[in-house]
Enzyme design. Sequence first.
Site, short mmCIF file in Angstrom:
data_model
loop_
_atom_site.label_atom_id
_atom_site.label_comp_id
_atom_site.label_asym_id
_atom_site.label_seq_id
_atom_site.Cartn_x
_atom_site.Cartn_y
_atom_site.Cartn_z
N HIS A 1 1.49 11.99 -27.84
CA HIS A 1 1.10 10.63 -27.45
C HIS A 1 0.39 9.92 -28.59
CE1 HIS A 1 1.22 11.39 -22.81
NE2 HIS A 1 2.42 11.31 -23.35
N ARG B 1 -1.59 22.29 -13.42
CA ARG B 1 -0.60 21.27 -13.77
C ARG B 1 -0.80 20.76 -15.20
NH1 ARG B 1 2.00 16.39 -10.17
NH2 ARG B 1 3.24 15.52 -11.88
N HIS C 1 9.78 9.48 -26.80
CA HIS C 1 8.76 10.32 -26.16
C HIS C 1 9.05 11.80 -26.35
CE1 HIS C 1 5.86 11.88 -23.34
NE2 HIS C 1 6.83 12.43 -22.62
N GLU D 1 -3.49 17.66 -10.54
CA GLU D 1 -4.14 18.18 -11.75
C GLU D 1 -5.63 18.40 -11.53
OE1 GLU D 1 -3.77 16.39 -15.99
OE2 GLU D 1 -1.72 16.68 -15.30
N ARG E 1 0.82 -1.23 0.00
CA ARG E 1 0.00 0.00 0.00
C ARG E 1 0.84 1.27 0.00
NH1 ARG E 1 -3.40 -3.25 3.58
NH2 ARG E 1 -5.18 -3.98 2.36
N LYS F 1 8.88 23.32 -12.87
CA LYS F 1 7.95 22.22 -12.62
C LYS F 1 7.57 22.16 -11.14
CE LYS F 1 6.65 17.56 -13.63
NZ LYS F 1 6.87 16.32 -14.40
N GLU G 1 11.61 18.71 -23.46
CA GLU G 1 10.95 19.02 -22.19
C GLU G 1 11.57 20.24 -21.52
OE1 GLU G 1 8.26 17.70 -21.13
OE2 GLU G 1 8.09 15.63 -21.83
N LYS H 1 4.19 11.74 -10.82
CA LYS H 1 3.38 10.96 -11.75
C LYS H 1 4.11 9.66 -12.07
CE LYS H 1 0.46 14.23 -14.25
NZ LYS H 1 0.12 14.78 -15.58
N HIS I 1 1.80 17.09 -25.52
CA HIS I 1 1.65 15.67 -25.20
C HIS I 1 0.42 15.04 -25.85
CE1 HIS I 1 4.79 16.67 -22.40
NE2 HIS I 1 4.83 15.45 -21.91
N ASN J 1 1.42 19.45 -19.90
CA ASN J 1 1.15 18.50 -20.97
C ASN J 1 1.22 19.14 -22.35
OD1 ASN J 1 0.62 16.19 -19.31
ND2 ASN J 1 -1.37 17.07 -18.79
#
Length: 368
Positions: free
Chosen positions: A253, A242, A267, A237, A121, A227, A185, A143, A249, A246
Amino acid sequence: MAVIPVAIAGAPYDVVIEEGALARAGALCRPFLRKNTVAVVTDENVAAAWAETVTASFAAQGIASQWLVLPAGEATKSWESLARVVDWLLAQEVERKDNIVALGGGVIGDLTGFAASMLKRGCGFIQMPTTLLAQVDSSVGGKTAINTPMGKNLVGAFHQPSLVLADPLSLDTLPLRDVRAGYAEVVKYGLIDDAVFFFWCEANAQRLLAGEADAREHAIAHSVAAKARIVAADEKETTGVRALLNLGHTFGHALEAQCGFSDRLLHGEGVALGMILAARYSARIGLMRGQDAERVAAHIAAVGLPASLKALAMDCDGHTLKNHMLHDKKMDAGTLPFLLMRGIGQTFLAKDVDLADVAAFLDEELAR
Protein backbone atom coordinates in the site's frame (compact mmCIF):
# COMPACT_ATOMS: atom_id res chain seq x y z
CA MET A 1 -17.83 -26.56 -10.40
CA ALA A 2 -17.07 -25.92 -6.74
CA VAL A 3 -19.31 -24.44 -4.06
CA ILE A 4 -17.43 -23.19 -1.01
CA PRO A 5 -19.38 -22.07 2.06
CA VAL A 6 -18.24 -19.00 3.99
CA ALA A 7 -19.47 -19.69 7.51
CA ILE A 8 -19.77 -16.15 8.87
CA ALA A 9 -21.88 -16.20 12.03
CA GLY A 10 -25.25 -14.68 11.20
CA ALA A 11 -24.37 -14.03 7.55
CA PRO A 12 -23.27 -17.25 5.82
CA TYR A 13 -23.08 -17.43 2.04
CA ASP A 14 -21.65 -19.54 -0.77
CA VAL A 15 -18.94 -18.91 -3.29
CA VAL A 16 -19.80 -20.63 -6.57
CA ILE A 17 -16.81 -21.28 -8.84
CA GLU A 18 -18.01 -22.45 -12.23
CA GLU A 19 -17.02 -21.95 -15.84
CA GLY A 20 -20.03 -20.32 -17.45
CA ALA A 21 -21.42 -18.88 -14.20
CA LEU A 22 -21.89 -15.45 -15.80
CA ALA A 23 -23.97 -16.99 -18.57
CA ARG A 24 -26.13 -18.57 -15.84
CA ALA A 25 -26.11 -15.52 -13.55
CA GLY A 26 -29.85 -15.01 -13.80
CA ALA A 27 -30.66 -18.55 -12.68
CA LEU A 28 -28.03 -18.53 -9.94
CA CYS A 29 -29.15 -15.15 -8.59
CA ARG A 30 -32.91 -15.73 -8.93
CA PRO A 31 -33.37 -17.09 -5.39
CA PHE A 32 -31.78 -13.91 -4.01
CA LEU A 33 -33.92 -11.41 -5.94
CA ARG A 34 -37.31 -10.24 -4.67
CA LYS A 35 -38.29 -8.31 -7.79
CA ASN A 36 -38.20 -8.73 -11.53
CA THR A 37 -35.55 -6.03 -11.82
CA VAL A 38 -31.97 -5.81 -10.58
CA ALA A 39 -29.41 -3.00 -10.36
CA VAL A 40 -25.95 -3.85 -11.71
CA VAL A 41 -22.82 -1.75 -11.10
CA THR A 42 -19.83 -2.38 -13.35
CA ASP A 43 -17.04 -0.60 -15.21
CA GLU A 44 -16.50 0.19 -18.87
CA ASN A 45 -14.11 -2.68 -19.56
CA VAL A 46 -16.28 -5.33 -17.94
CA ALA A 47 -19.43 -3.96 -19.55
CA ALA A 48 -17.84 -4.27 -22.98
CA ALA A 49 -16.96 -7.91 -22.33
CA TRP A 50 -19.87 -9.20 -20.27
CA ALA A 51 -22.90 -6.86 -20.17
CA GLU A 52 -24.62 -8.60 -23.07
CA THR A 53 -24.14 -12.07 -21.57
CA VAL A 54 -25.29 -11.07 -18.09
CA THR A 55 -28.24 -9.03 -19.37
CA ALA A 56 -29.41 -12.03 -21.41
CA SER A 57 -29.02 -14.38 -18.45
CA PHE A 58 -31.25 -12.19 -16.30
CA ALA A 59 -33.75 -11.68 -19.11
CA ALA A 60 -34.06 -15.45 -19.49
CA GLN A 61 -35.36 -15.48 -15.92
CA GLY A 62 -37.78 -12.61 -16.53
CA ILE A 63 -35.51 -10.11 -14.77
CA ALA A 64 -34.80 -6.67 -16.24
CA SER A 65 -31.32 -5.39 -15.41
CA GLN A 66 -30.50 -1.70 -14.93
CA TRP A 67 -26.85 -0.77 -15.39
CA LEU A 68 -24.50 1.85 -13.98
CA VAL A 69 -21.22 1.78 -15.90
CA LEU A 70 -18.28 3.52 -14.22
CA PRO A 71 -14.78 4.34 -15.48
CA ALA A 72 -12.30 1.49 -15.06
CA GLY A 73 -9.36 1.86 -12.70
CA GLU A 74 -8.35 2.42 -9.07
CA ALA A 75 -9.31 6.11 -9.25
CA THR A 76 -12.97 5.01 -9.27
CA LYS A 77 -12.70 3.95 -5.60
CA SER A 78 -13.41 7.53 -4.51
CA TRP A 79 -15.86 9.69 -2.58
CA GLU A 80 -17.18 11.04 -5.86
CA SER A 81 -17.89 7.59 -7.28
CA LEU A 82 -19.45 6.45 -4.00
CA ALA A 83 -21.89 9.37 -4.11
CA ARG A 84 -22.66 8.60 -7.74
CA VAL A 85 -23.41 4.94 -6.98
CA VAL A 86 -25.58 5.72 -3.95
CA ASP A 87 -27.58 8.39 -5.79
CA TRP A 88 -28.10 6.06 -8.74
CA LEU A 89 -29.25 3.19 -6.50
CA LEU A 90 -31.71 5.50 -4.78
CA ALA A 91 -33.03 6.57 -8.17
CA GLN A 92 -33.55 2.87 -8.99
CA GLU A 93 -35.69 2.67 -5.83
CA VAL A 94 -33.56 -0.08 -4.33
CA GLU A 95 -35.02 -1.27 -1.04
CA ARG A 96 -33.33 -2.52 2.10
CA LYS A 97 -34.06 -6.20 1.40
CA ASP A 98 -32.95 -6.03 -2.23
CA ASN A 99 -29.66 -7.35 -3.59
CA ILE A 100 -27.67 -5.24 -6.00
CA VAL A 101 -24.98 -6.77 -8.22
CA ALA A 102 -21.29 -5.84 -8.32
CA LEU A 103 -19.91 -7.10 -11.64
CA GLY A 104 -16.19 -6.46 -11.95
CA GLY A 105 -12.87 -6.56 -10.19
CA GLY A 106 -11.87 -5.43 -6.73
CA VAL A 107 -12.58 -1.75 -7.40
CA ILE A 108 -16.20 -2.37 -8.37
CA GLY A 109 -16.72 -4.96 -5.63
CA ASP A 110 -15.30 -2.73 -2.90
CA LEU A 111 -17.13 0.38 -4.06
CA THR A 112 -20.49 -1.30 -4.64
CA GLY A 113 -20.28 -3.26 -1.41
CA PHE A 114 -19.58 -0.09 0.54
CA ALA A 115 -22.53 1.64 -1.13
CA ALA A 116 -24.72 -1.34 -0.21
CA SER A 117 -23.55 -1.19 3.40
CA MET A 118 -24.86 2.33 3.83
CA LEU A 119 -27.86 2.44 1.49
CA LYS A 120 -30.96 2.62 3.70
CA ARG A 121 -28.69 1.41 6.55
CA GLY A 122 -27.68 -1.66 4.61
CA CYS A 123 -29.05 -3.57 1.65
CA GLY A 124 -27.79 -6.82 0.15
CA PHE A 125 -25.36 -7.31 -2.71
CA ILE A 126 -24.08 -10.10 -4.90
CA GLN A 127 -20.46 -10.26 -5.97
CA MET A 128 -19.64 -11.33 -9.52
CA PRO A 129 -15.85 -10.98 -9.56
CA THR A 130 -14.29 -10.89 -13.03
CA THR A 131 -10.58 -10.68 -12.12
CA LEU A 132 -8.38 -13.30 -10.53
CA LEU A 133 -7.58 -10.97 -7.65
CA ALA A 134 -11.26 -10.40 -6.92
CA GLN A 135 -12.16 -14.07 -7.29
CA VAL A 136 -9.54 -15.29 -4.80
CA ASP A 137 -9.50 -12.38 -2.39
CA SER A 138 -11.52 -9.18 -2.43
CA SER A 139 -14.96 -10.65 -3.23
CA VAL A 140 -14.82 -12.94 -0.18
CA GLY A 141 -14.89 -11.77 3.42
CA GLY A 142 -16.99 -8.64 3.39
CA LYS A 143 -14.33 -5.91 3.40
CA THR A 144 -15.64 -2.92 1.44
CA ALA A 145 -13.99 0.47 1.11
CA ILE A 146 -12.91 3.47 -0.91
CA ASN A 147 -9.55 5.22 -1.09
CA THR A 148 -8.82 8.77 0.05
CA PRO A 149 -5.86 11.08 -0.59
CA MET A 150 -4.49 9.89 2.77
CA GLY A 151 -4.33 6.23 1.79
CA LYS A 152 -5.94 3.08 0.49
CA ASN A 153 -9.15 1.57 1.89
CA LEU A 154 -9.25 3.99 4.82
CA VAL A 155 -13.02 4.52 4.66
CA GLY A 156 -15.19 1.44 4.52
CA ALA A 157 -17.27 -1.16 6.31
CA PHE A 158 -17.54 -4.88 6.89
CA HIS A 159 -20.54 -5.96 4.81
CA GLN A 160 -20.88 -9.56 3.67
CA PRO A 161 -22.32 -10.39 0.25
CA SER A 162 -25.33 -12.66 -0.18
CA LEU A 163 -23.62 -14.73 -2.87
CA VAL A 164 -20.36 -14.79 -4.85
CA LEU A 165 -20.28 -16.08 -8.43
CA ALA A 166 -16.75 -16.61 -9.74
CA ASP A 167 -16.53 -17.54 -13.40
CA PRO A 168 -12.97 -18.51 -14.45
CA LEU A 169 -13.92 -17.82 -18.08
CA SER A 170 -13.98 -14.11 -17.26
CA LEU A 171 -10.20 -14.29 -16.87
CA ASP A 172 -9.89 -14.99 -20.61
CA THR A 173 -10.91 -11.37 -21.30
CA LEU A 174 -8.18 -9.88 -19.09
CA PRO A 175 -4.74 -8.60 -20.07
CA LEU A 176 -1.99 -10.93 -18.85
CA ARG A 177 -0.75 -8.17 -16.56
CA ASP A 178 -4.03 -8.21 -14.63
CA VAL A 179 -3.99 -12.00 -14.31
CA ARG A 180 -0.43 -11.86 -12.99
CA ALA A 181 -1.46 -9.19 -10.49
CA GLY A 182 -4.25 -11.46 -9.25
CA TYR A 183 -1.82 -14.35 -8.95
CA ALA A 184 -0.04 -12.46 -6.16
CA GLU A 185 -3.10 -13.03 -3.98
CA VAL A 186 -3.07 -16.73 -4.86
CA VAL A 187 0.52 -17.41 -3.84
CA LYS A 188 -0.06 -15.33 -0.72
CA TYR A 189 -2.13 -18.17 0.78
CA GLY A 190 0.85 -20.49 0.46
CA LEU A 191 3.12 -17.99 2.17
CA ILE A 192 0.69 -17.38 5.03
CA ASP A 193 0.33 -20.90 6.42
CA ASP A 194 0.41 -23.49 3.65
CA ALA A 195 3.90 -24.28 2.38
CA VAL A 196 2.57 -27.23 0.38
CA PHE A 197 0.35 -24.86 -1.61
CA PHE A 198 3.33 -22.55 -2.21
CA PHE A 199 5.21 -25.52 -3.66
CA TRP A 200 2.16 -26.28 -5.85
CA CYS A 201 2.25 -22.67 -7.04
CA GLU A 202 5.94 -22.96 -7.93
CA ALA A 203 5.15 -26.00 -10.07
CA ASN A 204 1.87 -24.81 -11.63
CA ALA A 205 1.87 -21.01 -11.85
CA GLN A 206 2.64 -20.95 -15.56
CA ARG A 207 -0.24 -23.37 -16.25
CA LEU A 208 -2.59 -21.14 -14.28
CA LEU A 209 -1.43 -18.03 -16.13
CA ALA A 210 -1.83 -19.82 -19.46
CA GLY A 211 -5.50 -20.45 -18.62
CA GLU A 212 -5.40 -24.23 -18.14
CA ALA A 213 -8.79 -25.01 -16.62
CA ASP A 214 -7.75 -27.52 -13.95
CA ALA A 215 -4.91 -25.35 -12.62
CA ARG A 216 -7.09 -22.26 -12.65
CA GLU A 217 -10.01 -23.86 -10.83
CA HIS A 218 -7.75 -25.52 -8.26
CA ALA A 219 -6.00 -22.23 -7.49
CA ILE A 220 -9.25 -20.30 -7.14
CA ALA A 221 -11.02 -22.95 -5.05
CA HIS A 222 -8.03 -23.52 -2.76
CA SER A 223 -7.57 -19.78 -2.24
CA VAL A 224 -11.26 -19.17 -1.54
CA ALA A 225 -11.37 -22.07 0.94
CA ALA A 226 -8.31 -20.68 2.72
CA LYS A 227 -9.80 -17.22 2.98
CA ALA A 228 -13.20 -18.58 4.04
CA ARG A 229 -11.55 -20.46 6.89
CA ILE A 230 -9.69 -17.38 8.08
CA VAL A 231 -12.57 -14.89 7.88
CA ALA A 232 -14.99 -17.32 9.55
CA ALA A 233 -12.59 -17.45 12.50
CA ASP A 234 -12.09 -13.66 12.66
CA GLU A 235 -14.64 -11.76 10.58
CA LYS A 236 -13.71 -8.24 11.73
CA GLU A 237 -10.01 -8.68 12.47
CA THR A 238 -10.48 -8.61 16.23
CA THR A 239 -8.24 -11.55 17.19
CA GLY A 240 -5.40 -11.01 14.74
CA VAL A 241 -6.07 -14.16 12.69
CA ARG A 242 -7.59 -12.27 9.76
CA ALA A 243 -4.68 -9.82 9.80
CA LEU A 244 -2.59 -12.61 8.26
CA LEU A 245 -4.41 -11.93 4.98
CA ASN A 246 -2.60 -8.59 4.85
CA LEU A 247 0.77 -10.18 4.12
CA GLY A 248 2.59 -7.86 1.74
CA HIS A 249 -0.06 -5.17 2.01
CA THR A 250 1.67 -2.77 4.43
CA PHE A 251 4.65 -2.44 2.11
CA GLY A 252 2.45 -2.73 -0.98
CA HIS A 253 0.00 0.00 0.00
CA ALA A 254 2.91 2.37 0.68
CA LEU A 255 4.22 1.69 -2.82
CA GLU A 256 0.76 2.21 -4.31
CA ALA A 257 0.46 5.52 -2.48
CA GLN A 258 3.84 6.66 -3.77
CA CYS A 259 2.68 5.73 -7.29
CA GLY A 260 -0.51 7.75 -6.82
CA PHE A 261 -2.84 4.73 -6.76
CA SER A 262 -2.46 4.57 -10.53
CA ASP A 263 -1.93 1.96 -13.22
CA ARG A 264 1.77 2.50 -12.75
CA LEU A 265 1.52 -0.14 -10.02
CA LEU A 266 -1.53 -2.41 -9.82
CA HIS A 267 -2.69 -3.52 -6.38
CA GLY A 268 -1.62 -7.13 -6.92
CA GLU A 269 1.78 -5.97 -8.17
CA GLY A 270 2.19 -3.92 -5.00
CA VAL A 271 1.23 -6.93 -2.87
CA ALA A 272 3.70 -9.15 -4.75
CA LEU A 273 6.56 -6.73 -4.19
CA GLY A 274 5.36 -6.19 -0.63
CA MET A 275 5.62 -9.92 0.07
CA ILE A 276 9.20 -9.92 -1.21
CA LEU A 277 9.98 -6.98 1.07
CA ALA A 278 8.30 -8.72 4.02
CA ALA A 279 10.37 -11.85 3.37
CA ARG A 280 13.62 -9.93 2.95
CA TYR A 281 12.99 -7.81 6.02
CA SER A 282 12.21 -10.97 7.98
CA ALA A 283 15.56 -12.37 6.84
CA ARG A 284 17.30 -9.09 7.70
CA ILE A 285 16.21 -9.30 11.34
CA GLY A 286 16.97 -13.01 11.65
CA LEU A 287 13.46 -14.47 11.51
CA MET A 288 13.72 -16.24 8.16
CA ARG A 289 16.53 -17.86 6.23
CA GLY A 290 17.86 -15.61 3.51
CA GLN A 291 17.64 -18.42 0.95
CA ASP A 292 13.93 -18.81 1.67
CA ALA A 293 13.35 -15.09 1.26
CA GLU A 294 15.14 -15.20 -2.08
CA ARG A 295 13.09 -18.25 -3.08
CA VAL A 296 9.97 -16.13 -2.61
CA ALA A 297 11.51 -13.32 -4.65
CA ALA A 298 12.62 -15.68 -7.40
CA HIS A 299 9.17 -17.21 -7.78
CA ILE A 300 7.44 -13.83 -7.94
CA ALA A 301 9.95 -12.64 -10.52
CA ALA A 302 9.53 -15.86 -12.53
CA VAL A 303 5.83 -15.21 -13.09
CA GLY A 304 6.54 -11.72 -14.40
CA LEU A 305 5.60 -9.65 -11.37
CA PRO A 306 7.68 -6.69 -10.12
CA ALA A 307 10.47 -8.00 -7.91
CA SER A 308 12.55 -4.91 -7.06
CA LEU A 309 11.94 -1.38 -5.87
CA LYS A 310 14.59 -0.04 -8.20
CA ALA A 311 12.58 -1.18 -11.22
CA LEU A 312 9.73 1.14 -10.18
CA ALA A 313 12.05 4.16 -10.52
CA MET A 314 10.28 5.98 -7.69
CA ASP A 315 11.58 9.42 -6.72
CA CYS A 316 11.61 8.82 -2.98
CA ASP A 317 13.56 7.36 -0.10
CA GLY A 318 12.81 4.86 2.63
CA HIS A 319 11.65 7.58 5.01
CA THR A 320 9.00 8.70 2.51
CA LEU A 321 7.68 5.17 2.09
CA LYS A 322 7.70 4.68 5.86
CA ASN A 323 5.58 7.81 6.25
CA HIS A 324 2.99 6.39 3.85
CA MET A 325 2.74 3.41 6.20
CA LEU A 326 1.73 5.68 9.07
CA HIS A 327 -1.68 6.02 7.40
CA ASP A 328 -2.15 2.25 7.37
CA LYS A 329 -5.52 1.23 8.83
CA LYS A 330 -3.78 -1.34 11.06
CA MET A 331 -2.16 1.43 13.14
CA ASP A 332 -2.87 0.70 16.80
CA ALA A 333 -2.02 3.12 19.63
CA GLY A 334 0.65 4.72 17.48
CA THR A 335 2.35 1.46 16.51
CA LEU A 336 2.16 -0.40 13.22
CA PRO A 337 1.95 -4.19 13.24
CA PHE A 338 3.76 -5.93 10.38
CA LEU A 339 3.13 -9.31 8.79
CA LEU A 340 6.50 -11.05 8.82
CA MET A 341 7.65 -14.64 8.21
CA ARG A 342 9.60 -17.24 10.13
CA GLY A 343 9.69 -19.30 6.94
CA ILE A 344 7.58 -20.14 3.91
CA GLY A 345 4.08 -20.82 5.24
CA GLN A 346 4.91 -19.32 8.64
CA THR A 347 3.53 -15.78 8.65
CA PHE A 348 2.84 -14.01 11.94
CA LEU A 349 1.86 -10.56 13.21
CA ALA A 350 4.80 -8.65 14.66
CA LYS A 351 3.98 -5.69 16.89
CA ASP A 352 7.48 -4.53 17.80
CA VAL A 353 8.94 -3.52 14.45
CA ASP A 354 11.27 -0.51 14.47
CA LEU A 355 9.98 1.84 11.75
CA ALA A 356 13.34 3.61 11.53
CA ASP A 357 14.92 0.27 10.74
CA VAL A 358 12.22 -0.38 8.14
CA ALA A 359 13.08 2.96 6.50
CA ALA A 360 16.77 2.04 6.45
CA PHE A 361 15.91 -1.34 4.95
CA LEU A 362 13.83 0.32 2.25
CA ASP A 363 16.72 2.64 1.38
CA GLU A 364 18.85 -0.46 0.83
CA GLU A 365 16.16 -2.05 -1.34
CA LEU A 366 15.79 1.11 -3.41
CA ALA A 367 19.50 0.92 -4.17
CA ARG A 368 19.57 -2.87 -4.79
